[in-house]
Design a protein around this motif. Sequence first.
Motif, mmCIF file in Angstrom:
data_model
loop_
_atom_site.group_PDB
_atom_site.id
_atom_site.type_symbol
_atom_site.label_atom_id
_atom_site.label_comp_id
_atom_site.label_asym_id
_atom_site.label_seq_id
_atom_site.Cartn_x
_atom_site.Cartn_y
_atom_site.Cartn_z
ATOM 1 N N ARG A 190 18.142 -2.823 12.830
ATOM 2 C CA ARG A 190 17.013 -2.062 12.289
ATOM 3 C C ARG A 190 17.180 -0.585 12.627
ATOM 4 O O ARG A 190 17.391 -0.232 13.784
ATOM 5 N N LEU A 191 17.084 0.248 11.605
ATOM 6 C CA LEU A 191 17.149 1.695 11.772
ATOM 7 C C LEU A 191 15.740 2.245 11.552
ATOM 8 O O LEU A 191 15.273 2.365 10.409
ATOM 9 N N PHE A 192 15.059 2.567 12.639
ATOM 10 C CA PHE A 192 13.685 3.048 12.551
ATOM 11 C C PHE A 192 13.648 4.529 12.176
ATOM 12 O O PHE A 192 14.461 5.320 12.660
ATOM 13 N N VAL A 193 12.701 4.893 11.322
ATOM 14 C CA VAL A 193 12.520 6.294 10.950
ATOM 15 C C VAL A 193 12.014 7.051 12.171
ATOM 16 O O VAL A 193 11.004 6.674 12.772
ATOM 17 N N SER A 194 12.740 8.105 12.529
ATOM 18 C CA SER A 194 12.411 8.841 13.748
ATOM 19 C C SER A 194 11.766 10.183 13.422
ATOM 20 O O SER A 194 11.782 10.648 12.275
ATOM 21 N N ASN A 195 11.222 10.800 14.458
ATOM 22 C CA ASN A 195 10.643 12.142 14.312
ATOM 23 C C ASN A 195 11.650 13.216 14.711
ATOM 24 O O ASN A 195 11.279 14.354 14.980
ATOM 25 N N GLU A 196 12.928 12.856 14.743
ATOM 26 C CA GLU A 196 13.987 13.761 15.183
ATOM 27 C C GLU A 196 14.753 14.329 13.989
ATOM 28 O O GLU A 196 14.702 13.787 12.888
ATOM 29 N N LYS A 197 15.511 15.407 14.221
ATOM 30 C CA LYS A 197 16.270 16.043 13.149
ATOM 31 C C LYS A 197 17.570 15.307 12.858
ATOM 32 O O LYS A 197 18.074 15.335 11.736
ATOM 33 N N GLU A 198 18.135 14.664 13.867
ATOM 34 C CA GLU A 198 19.432 14.011 13.712
ATOM 35 C C GLU A 198 19.270 12.496 13.608
ATOM 36 O O GLU A 198 18.325 11.911 14.143
ATOM 37 N N ASN A 199 20.238 11.869 12.903
ATOM 38 C CA ASN A 199 20.302 10.411 12.899
ATOM 39 C C ASN A 199 20.936 9.925 14.199
ATOM 40 O O ASN A 199 21.788 10.606 14.776
ATOM 41 N N ASP A 200 20.531 8.764 14.651
ATOM 42 C CA ASP A 200 21.168 8.132 15.801
ATOM 43 C C ASP A 200 21.601 6.738 15.357
ATOM 44 O O ASP A 200 20.844 5.767 15.429
ATOM 45 N N TYR B 83 20.179 -4.367 21.273
ATOM 46 C CA TYR B 83 19.143 -5.150 20.607
ATOM 47 C C TYR B 83 19.112 -4.898 19.092
ATOM 48 O O TYR B 83 18.186 -5.319 18.407
ATOM 49 N N GLY B 84 20.111 -4.180 18.600
ATOM 50 C CA GLY B 84 20.199 -3.941 17.159
ATOM 51 C C GLY B 84 19.328 -2.809 16.661
ATOM 52 O O GLY B 84 18.972 -2.778 15.479
ATOM 53 N N ILE B 85 19.003 -1.851 17.532
ATOM 54 C CA ILE B 85 18.098 -0.775 17.170
ATOM 55 C C ILE B 85 18.827 0.566 17.098
ATOM 56 O O ILE B 85 19.596 0.922 17.995
ATOM 57 N N GLY B 86 18.568 1.287 16.016
ATOM 58 C CA GLY B 86 19.039 2.651 15.857
ATOM 59 C C GLY B 86 17.933 3.479 15.243
ATOM 60 O O GLY B 86 16.839 2.961 14.947
ATOM 61 N N TYR B 87 18.192 4.773 14.999
ATOM 62 C CA TYR B 87 17.148 5.662 14.505
ATOM 63 C C TYR B 87 17.697 6.526 13.370
ATOM 64 O O TYR B 87 18.818 7.028 13.451
ATOM 65 N N ILE B 88 16.887 6.677 12.325
ATOM 66 C CA ILE B 88 17.284 7.442 11.151
ATOM 67 C C ILE B 88 16.222 8.499 10.882
ATOM 68 O O ILE B 88 15.022 8.211 10.955
ATOM 69 N N ASN B 89 16.638 9.737 10.604
ATOM 70 C CA ASN B 89 15.617 10.753 10.351
ATOM 71 C C ASN B 89 14.991 10.547 8.973
ATOM 72 O O ASN B 89 15.548 9.857 8.107
ATOM 73 N N ALA C 46 12.890 -2.168 24.031
ATOM 74 C CA ALA C 46 14.173 -1.972 23.344
ATOM 75 C C ALA C 46 14.037 -0.920 22.256
ATOM 76 O O ALA C 46 15.022 -0.320 21.827
ATOM 77 N N ILE C 47 12.811 -0.696 21.782
ATOM 78 C CA ILE C 47 12.508 0.355 20.804
ATOM 79 C C ILE C 47 11.750 1.461 21.516
ATOM 80 O O ILE C 47 10.725 1.208 22.150
ATOM 81 N N ASP C 48 12.247 2.670 21.424
ATOM 82 C CA ASP C 48 11.576 3.820 22.034
ATOM 83 C C ASP C 48 10.544 4.344 21.043
ATOM 84 O O ASP C 48 10.869 5.114 20.133
ATOM 85 N N THR C 49 9.299 3.923 21.199
ATOM 86 C CA THR C 49 8.262 4.284 20.231
ATOM 87 C C THR C 49 7.942 5.782 20.245
ATOM 88 O O THR C 49 7.361 6.295 19.284
ATOM 89 N N THR C 50 8.329 6.490 21.305
ATOM 90 C CA THR C 50 8.075 7.942 21.342
ATOM 91 C C THR C 50 8.969 8.681 20.349
ATOM 92 O O THR C 50 8.691 9.841 20.003
ATOM 93 N N ARG C 51 10.037 8.044 19.903
ATOM 94 C CA ARG C 51 10.959 8.664 18.962
ATOM 95 C C ARG C 51 10.595 8.379 17.510
ATOM 96 O O ARG C 51 11.208 8.938 16.596
#
Length: 208
Positions: free
Chosen positions: A103-113, A119-125, A193-198
Motif C-alpha cells: 500500500r502506497l499511502f498519499v502523504s503530505n510530503e513533497k517527495e515519494n517514499d 509491512y508493505g507500506i510506502g508513501y506517495i505524494n 507500521a503506518i506513520d499517520t503523521t505523514r
Amino acid sequence: MKNKLQLLIIALATLLLGLSIWQMLETPTMILPSWFLILLFVPIFLFIAFILGSLLKVLLKSDWNKLTFTSIFVIIISSIFYFSQYKATYKIIIPESYSGEVRLFVSNEKENDFIINNYGIGYINKGTFDSGFHPKVLKGGNNITEQTKNYGKGALATTVRDLHTYDYLSFIVPSKDGNVEGKSVEDLIRIKAIDTTRLYNRPVVSPR
C-alpha cells in the motif's frame, strides 16, 4: 528532394506509431489485456488516418502519394496520444522477504517514499497519486513488475470524530506458492507500521 522528404515523413510516422503501441502496452488495463486493445484500435486508427490523408491529398491536389499524407495524420494523432498518456516511471523497492499487499499511502510530503517497509507500506505524494505513474517493482534486486497484480486505489475512513480519509494505491506481491498474506490497514495503524503523521488527510464531506 521531394522523395526524400516523403520517406522522412513515413519513417517518422512509423517511429511514433511504434512509441504509441509501446505506450499502450505499458498502460495497465482493468478488464481487457493491452494487446487486445492494440489489435482493436490500431487498425481503426490507421483507417481514419488513411481517410483523412486521402481527403487532404484531394484538397491540396498534390502529387505526393497517399501513404505520405496518411503518415502525416499518423504523426499528429500518435504524438497527441503518446504525450497525453506519458507517465514517469518510478522504482518501488520491496523487502526481499515480503509478500502480500503493498500500500502506497498519499502523504503530505513533497517527495515519494517508495522504499517499502516490512509491512508493505510506502508513501506517495499527492501530485504523483493524482497524475499516475508506471511502477517498476524491484525485490531483492530482481524486477518483479510482471508478477505483481491487482493494481487499484483504496481509502481508509477514520472515525466520525476525525472526519478524514486516507487514500492509497495498492497492488499484490504474491509469494512463491501464490498465497497472499497481510494485515488489515487498521491493524497496521495499531502496531504503528503506518506513520499517520505523514499522511495527507482528505476531509470527508458529511451528509446533510
